[in-house]
Structures are given as C-alpha cells and as structure tokens.
Motif scaffolding. Structure first.
Motif, PDB file in Angstrom:
ATOM      1  N   PHE A 432      12.811  -8.393   0.534  1.00  0.00           N
ATOM      2  CA  PHE A 432      12.071  -9.519   1.102  1.00  0.00           C
ATOM      3  C   PHE A 432      10.728  -9.687   0.386  1.00  0.00           C
ATOM      4  N   ILE A 433      10.017  -8.587   0.235  1.00  0.00           N
ATOM      5  CA  ILE A 433       8.713  -8.646  -0.436  1.00  0.00           C
ATOM      6  C   ILE A 433       8.888  -9.075  -1.889  1.00  0.00           C
ATOM      7  N   ALA A 434       9.907  -8.515  -2.539  1.00  0.00           N
ATOM      8  CA  ALA A 434      10.172  -8.900  -3.930  1.00  0.00           C
ATOM      9  C   ALA A 434      10.516 -10.379  -4.010  1.00  0.00           C
ATOM     10  N   GLY A 435      11.289 -10.854  -3.037  1.00  0.00           N
ATOM     11  CA  GLY A 435      11.663 -12.261  -2.991  1.00  0.00           C
ATOM     12  C   GLY A 435      10.432 -13.151  -2.873  1.00  0.00           C
ATOM     13  N   LEU A 436       9.485 -12.750  -2.028  1.00  0.00           N
ATOM     14  CA  LEU A 436       8.247 -13.510  -1.879  1.00  0.00           C
ATOM     15  C   LEU A 436       7.477 -13.557  -3.190  1.00  0.00           C
ATOM     16  N   MET A 437       7.477 -12.424  -3.900  1.00  0.00           N
ATOM     17  CA  MET A 437       6.688 -12.354  -5.131  1.00  0.00           C
ATOM     18  C   MET A 437       7.235 -13.265  -6.205  1.00  0.00           C
ATOM     19  N   ILE A 438       8.583 -13.372  -6.279  1.00  0.00           N
ATOM     20  CA  ILE A 438       9.143 -14.185  -7.347  1.00  0.00           C
ATOM     21  C   ILE A 438       9.581 -15.563  -6.839  1.00  0.00           C
ATOM     22  N   GLY A 439       9.354 -15.822  -5.545  1.00  0.00           N
ATOM     23  CA  GLY A 439       9.623 -17.146  -5.008  1.00  0.00           C
ATOM     24  C   GLY A 439      11.098 -17.489  -4.917  1.00  0.00           C
TER      25      GLY A 439
END
Lengths: 601, 189
Positions: A432-439
């Motif tokens: 989830f956090i990685a998803g937020l970082m790369i949009g």
C-alpha cells in the motif's frame, strides 16, 4: 559475542531452514485435503469425527461464518477451562489435593490458554491438579495453536482463490491440523524429551532425604496462628530444620511438547523451561528452541506453495530471519557483557571454557549465557513465551530486545499461524505504501488492495499499541497497579510495560517480579489477551473473505514484484518503523534509561 | 448459530479426549516402557533411601561439601515445590546486597583463597533448583573442601575432573558439574 554463540546461532538457523521446505509442503497438502504419507491412515478417524459432529467436509464457509465458528469454539474453551479449574478440588488426578483456583486467576488462565498467550499468574506446582494440567491446559495448547493455524490457512486461501465466496471450513481445518500435524509432532518430541529426563508420571510428590538437612529461619507463630513478637514488637524468628526435600511430579513431557510446538509457552512448573524437570539438558533445550520456530517457519513455505509462487514465502522468511538474527546477537552480546556491578565486587564474569561468565543472575548453569539469551530471543520473536531464564534479571539491553520483539506484533516467526497472518498484514501495508509512492493501485499477488482491506489492516495494526500503551498508563496511575511492581525505578516501569505487551500480543513471558496474581492484573490482562487475539483474527478473516472474492490480475511489467531484495527492504522498513514509532518513547523511559544509568557509573 | 453449536461441542469433547487424555496416557505408557528411570524423576538411591534427583539441586551450607548455585526459592533455598528465580533487576540495590553477603560467606569459610569468585557461585539460578555449577565454581572450592576434609587437594581436584560434564555432543550448552553427585562421591571417599 563468543565463538560458541556464533556456532549455536548458525546451527540453529541451519537446522531450522532444513525443515522449512519438507514440513511446509506437507502442511500445504494436508490442509488442502490431499492425503500424503501417514495421513492416509488417519482418514477413517477424520471421517468418523465429521460424522459425529454432523460436519459436511465439502461445505465451505464464507468469512463471517468462519469467524463465528472460531469465536464460538474459543468461547467454549474459555468456559470449560474456567469450570475445570474451579471444580478441580472435587475431580480425580489431584494427588496433592489442590482446591479450586481463585475466580480471577481461573478466568485469567482460561483466557490466557485459549488465546495462545499462556501468561501464567499462578505457580503450576502449587496450584493445578494433574487433571487440570492435562484436560485443561494441554488441550488448549493444542486447540489454540490449531485455531491460529486455521486462520492463517484461511487467509492464504483468500490470496490463492479468485472470485470465490468461501475461505474453507473451520471444523475441517481444525481437525486436519490436530490429527496430521500437532499430534504426530508432539508425540515424537515428547518421547525425545523423556529420553533427556523430562518427567511423565501421575505420582504424588516425591519426598527425598537430602544429603545435608535443610535449615531455614521462619517467623514463630503463636497458638492463634499470629506471628509472635518480642519486647520490641519484632517478630520472633525460629530455625526450622527438615531432612526432606519434596519433588513436584506430574505428566510434564506430554504438555511440554505441545507447549513448544504450539508456541504456547505455559510451563507445567512455575520456573517454566528453566525447571530441570521441564528442560533437563542442553539438547532438550535446543530441541525446544527448534520446536518453537518450526511450524511458523514452515508456514511461510506453505503460503508460497499454495499461492503458486514459493519465492513469496521465502521473501517473508528472509525478513523474519534478518530481524531475528540481529536481535539474537544483541541479546547475547548484552548478557555476555554482564553487569558492571559484578566486576566492581571482585567477581569473575569473563567467559572461558570453565565458565559461561556474563550476567548469570536468573540463568541456569547448563544453558549459560548463549543458550539462555538465544532462547529468550526465540521465545519472544515467536509468540511462545516459555522461558529458560528470568527476563526480569536480564541486563537493560538484554531485556529490551525480547520486549521490543513482542511489541513488533509477534510477526518475526510469531505464533503458529498468527505469525504468518501478522506478517501478511504488514506485507499488505508495505504494498500500500509503495503504491502511494509510485501512484498506482497497490496489488499483492495479483489482488487489488482497496479501501476495505486497508481499513481492516489499520484496525489490526492499531489495536495492540492501544491496549499496551493505554493499559500501561492506567496501571501506573492506580495504586493497585503500582502495588504489583517488584524492582524499583525504571525497571519497575518496564515490568508493567512488559506485562501489557506480553498480554496484548499473546506472548506470555514476563518480567516475573511483577505480582500479577491479583484481581486487578488478572482481569485487565485477560481482557487485553482476548482483544489482542480476536480483534485481530476477525479482521484477518474479513480480509481473507474480501480477497477471495476478487479477480487475480495477471502480472505485468507494471506490477511491483513482492519478492526479492527490494520488497525485503520495504517490508522490513514497514515493520521496524511501525514498531519503533509506536514504542520508542515508552522504551526510552524504561530499559534505555536503565542502560544509560548502568553504564554511566 | 445453531448449526455451529453441534460441531463446536462435538469437536471440543472429542479433541479434549484425544489430546487431554489419550495422548498424555500414550506418552506415559511409552515413557514407562522406554525411559522408566527418567520419567520418574531421575531419582538417586543410597542404600534403600531416596537421597535426591540428579536433576534437582539441594542446598549445601556445610563447608565440607561443594556448594551449588544460590537459590531464591521461598521459604528456603532449593524448595522444589516453589521453583523460580530472584527476579532482581540488574540495578536493584537488593542484588548488590545479597551478592555482597554471599561473597562474605564464601570468603569467611575460605580466608586463604584470594582468587576471584566465579559468577555462578554468587548469582541465583532461574529455577532455584539448578543442579549444576560451572567447572570454575567447582575448582574454586577445591582448596576449602580439601582442608575441611583433610584430603590432599590433588585428590579432590581429580574427583572434580571426573565429574565435569562437557557440552552435550560437544556443541550444546556449557561444561558443568553436578553438585549432588559430586558431594555423594565425596562422602564415599
């Protein structure tokens, strides 16, 4: 760290990793109902059990039905455990004639063993009848471990299935794990433990005539049973001499085996795995350590196998192993370093082949520093909670590591099942956090992680810090809470923080100086144990249900891989950052300050 | 909920019987057949009297005997009905107090011995029942035993050597000496 320490750690990890693949694969086949090996012989028993229970093995449950079954079954366990303890005075197999356990202690113990915590506010050898130990404690050791395993398997199914309404049948999962996993393994371990000297009998406590009679001072009582006082109002002491030592007995080996394999940790005796009748030799100690990590480690492989990509399982295992090895090395170094106090008193605490050296207060000679510190790290990384040394007497840093491992949420190997579903929650958080970082929309194993799943993840991650920090604060504001503290200063604070961390994360070990057998601690900690267990299990099952219903998207060049070095770092950071942010202020007040005072002198 | 009740109760009863009665009895049976001495507590007999268990330590305060680890059990040391450690924290003033007292006693019965005292001889064990001391702790006491028993130090030293158990399979645990066994052998000299 000594060469001996490196050898033990290497040997331990080596043997553990050798077991991961075979056991993990066996577990995968067994839980999916594919008979392997000796499972085939169990089929008639399994079918008979289903017939008696009116269970249709083919009918699966959706997540709500599954959760209801889990809760109902465990409530039944609490009720039966409570009744058994309260009635033990009238029941057989009670050679020492123990009466009913007090209501608050019985309630605490019932919740404790059902939630796989095995926090013990009582002393086994002076409280529990053999029947209670067997039919109550041993049974719940099996059932709580089987519950954890079932929930983990249900979550794995959530990832593995697509467009499915159901996540398995709780009764079937329970039955298979007990028949094909826990019973064979415990039987094997119990036999090996007996060969080392773990007792297994139903005898009354054994009197022996000691080589030197035992003399000790005791307060003299008058005919009314009150202490006699001299002219100055001081109690009168008399010297009592007895030629007899009474040895506590019991069916220990059978309980000891599942205590370790089920990551339960509740000792037959008060001293737990430090007691020579529970853990007599260095070999029995090594096997007990291995037994704690065995199933949680293998389950990582089971996960990878069942979702069709074993790299996923190895990735989780790598994260666990890295944290564990670093932590074990810190504990061993801290305990081997010892206490500056001893040196100032002219005591020799350097390690050499003729002595273990280091901080030997609260440790057994046969285990020395290395096997004690390693055991402490293992038992707190996994949510076992058995102890072979007294954590309360560890050095500040040596005690900080077990405490923090508990606070990480028992995801470094963790409990049977609980460790895997715990780290999978962190894995979802990481994507989830990685998803937020790369949009991009976060995905894990081809499943889109959406608002519902993230709400559940948040609930799971918030509940234990809430219980631990609020509980510790309340305890320290109340006189009844502070009355239980044994050691003065920062160490006393750590005792309370440790108790709440241990209860809410279902570990069960303690800074045992704390007098926790009072209605205050018994009731509050029981509540923490219950919510620390089921407030997590229900949302985990909700996630399982939600994931099972989703499509499994194909991996494309755009999807983030959840195996390999990058994801290891990501997941590791998530666990450490959440654990550190939550607990560093509290830890600073306890062990950190204590360490600075100890080394500052 | 009603559909859940029957399987829940049935499975609970069946597994209680299986894991709480049949399994412990099966282990007991196997234990009695294969390891009768161990499952009964590894008891030691001298003449026709049970004198202890080789796994459970006993309190020794007589200077003629080797002393074991200090024990924090109540109301007396090595109470096998109340196992446990001292739980004293590393900075607790009580820890310094009790250790200082133990050092004093050791120095008083053995005034000529100026060697540093091994750590395990002045710190309480985890169980309070530790049957062992380190070889260093045994050797520290050799001169005292020799003097009180009027034996040659080399004789006592030899006996200690015989009773040193190396790490199990050479890799597990620590070297150690079983205090009760050593003292029984000492009495037979």
């Amino acid at each position: 760290m000594t060469a001996h320490a490196y050898l033990q750690l290497t040997l331990f990890m080596g043997l553990l990793l050798l077991c991961v693949k075979p056991l993990g694969e066996y577990l995968a086949h067994t839980m999916e109902g594919q008979p392997v090996g000796w499972n085939r012989f169990g089929q008639p028993i399994e079918q008979a059990i289903y017939r008696l229970g009116g269970i249709s093995a083919e009918t699966e449950m959706n997540w709500k039905q599954y959760a209801r079954a889990v809760i109902l079954f465990n409530l039944l366990g609490v009720l039966m455990m409570y009744v058994l303890q309260r009635l033990q005075g009238w029941l057989p197999l009670n050679p020492q004639g123990f009466g009913a356990v007090s209501p608050d202690s019985a309630f605490n113990t019932a919740v404790s063993f059902v939630t796989n915590t095995n926090w013990q506010s009582y002393a086994g050898e002076s409280t529990m009848s053999y029947l209670t130990q067997m039919l109550g404690l041993t049974v719940q050791n099996f059932l709580s471990a089987a519950t954890g395993l079932a929930v983990a398997i249900a979550l794995i199914r959530g990832f593995a299935r697509h467009n499915a309404q159901t996540i398995g049948n709780f009764w079937v999962d329970l039955t298979r794990s007990i028949l094909y996993l826990f019973l064979p393994l415990t039987l094997l371990l119990a036999v090996v433990l007996m060969s080392q000297g773990v007792i297994q009998n139903f005898a009354t406590y054994q009197p022996v005539t000691t080589v030197q009679p035992i003399s000790y001072p005791q307060v003299k009582l008058d005919s009314a049973g009150q202490p006699m006082r001299d002219g100055h109002g001081q109690p009168v002491q008399e010297t009592v001499t007895t030629p007899t030592q009474m040895l506590a007995m019991g069916p220990v080996a059978s309980q000891e085996a599942i205590k370790m394999l089920g990551t339960n940790g509740g000792g037959f005796f008060n001293a737990n795995s430090a007691h020579p009748f529970e853990n007599p030799t260095p070999l029995s100690n090594f096997l007990q350590m291995l037994a704690i990590f065995l199933i949680p480690a293998a389950l990582c492989y089971t996960f990878g196998y069942l979702v069709g990509d074993t790299r996923q399982g190895w990735t989780l295992l790598t994260v666990m192993a890295i944290v564990f090895i670093v932590m074990a090395m810190i504990t061993m170094a801290a305990e081997q370093g010892g206490n500056p106090l001893f040196t100032s008193l002219g005591i020799d605490q350097t390690a050499d082949p003729s002595q273990a050296g280091g901080n030997m207060e609260g440790k057994e000679t046969r285990f020395g520093i290395v096997s004690s510190a390693l055991f402490a790290t293992i038992t707190t990384a996994a949510s076992c909670g058995a102890v072979n040394a007294m954590h309360d007497s560890f050095t500040p840093l040596g005690g900080l590591v077990p405490l923090w491992l508990i606070q990480l949420g028992e995801v470094i190997f963790g409990g049977v099942g609980a460790g895997l579903y715990g780290i999978l929650i962190f894995a979802i958080l990481a994507v989830f956090i990685a998803g937020l970082m790369i949009g991009r929309t976060p995905e894990y194993l081809g499943k889109k992680i959406e608002a519902f799943e993230m709400k559940m993840v948040a609930i799971i991650i918030l509940i234990t810090p809430l219980l631990v920090l609020v509980g510790t604060a309340i305890t320290l504001m109340m006189a009844t809470g502070k009355a239980g503290i044994f050691n003065p200063g920062q160490h006393g604070f750590t005792e309370v923080l440790y108790a709440w961390s241990s209860a809410a994360n279902n570990n069960g070990s303690a800074f045992a100086g704390l007098s926790a057998n009072t209605p205050f601690y018994n009731i509050l900690l029981a509540i923490a144990m219950w919510f620390g267990r089921f407030w997590i299990i229900v949302p985990v099952l909700a996630i399982a249900g939600a994931l099972a219903g989703k499509k499994r998207l194909a991996t494309t060049a755009g999807s983030m891989p959840t195996h390999g070095l990058l994801f290891v770092v990501l997941l590791l950071s998530c666990i450490i950052i959440v654990g550190a942010l939550t607990y560093v202020p509290a830890l600073a007040l306890g062990p950190v300050v204590e360490h600075l005072i100890m080394t500052g002198k | 909920m009603k559909t859940l009740l029957r399987p829940a109760v049935t499975l609970f009863l069946l597994f209680s019987g299986l894991t709480g009665i049949i399994y412990p009895l099966l282990v007991t049976g196997i234990g009695n057949l294969m390891f009768p001495q161990q499952v009964a507590g590894s008891l030691l007999k001298v003449g026709d009297k049970w004198v202890g268990s080789s796994l459970i330590g006993q309190p020794f305060t007589d200077p003629k005997y080797f002393w074991g680890r200090p024990s924090a059990t109540a109301p007396y040391p090595y109470n096998a009905l109340a196992s446990g450690g001292s739980n004293l924290g590393p900075l607790n003033p009580m820890l310094q107090e009790v250790i200082t007292a133990r050092i004093k006693v050791l120095r008083e019965v053995d005034p000529d011995n100026s060697r540093p005292i091994p750590i395990d001889l002045v710190t309480a064990s985890a169980s309070g029942l530790d049957p062992h001391i380190s070889p260093a702790a045994a050797e520290y006491q050799v001169s005292r035993i020799a003097r009180w028993r009027k034996l040659a130090p080399a004789t006592v030293q030899n006996l200690v050597q015989q009773f040193i158990e190396p790490p199990q399979w050479r890799v597990f645990g620590e070297s150690r000496v079983n205090v009760l066994r050593l003292n029984l052998a000492l009495d037979q000299m």
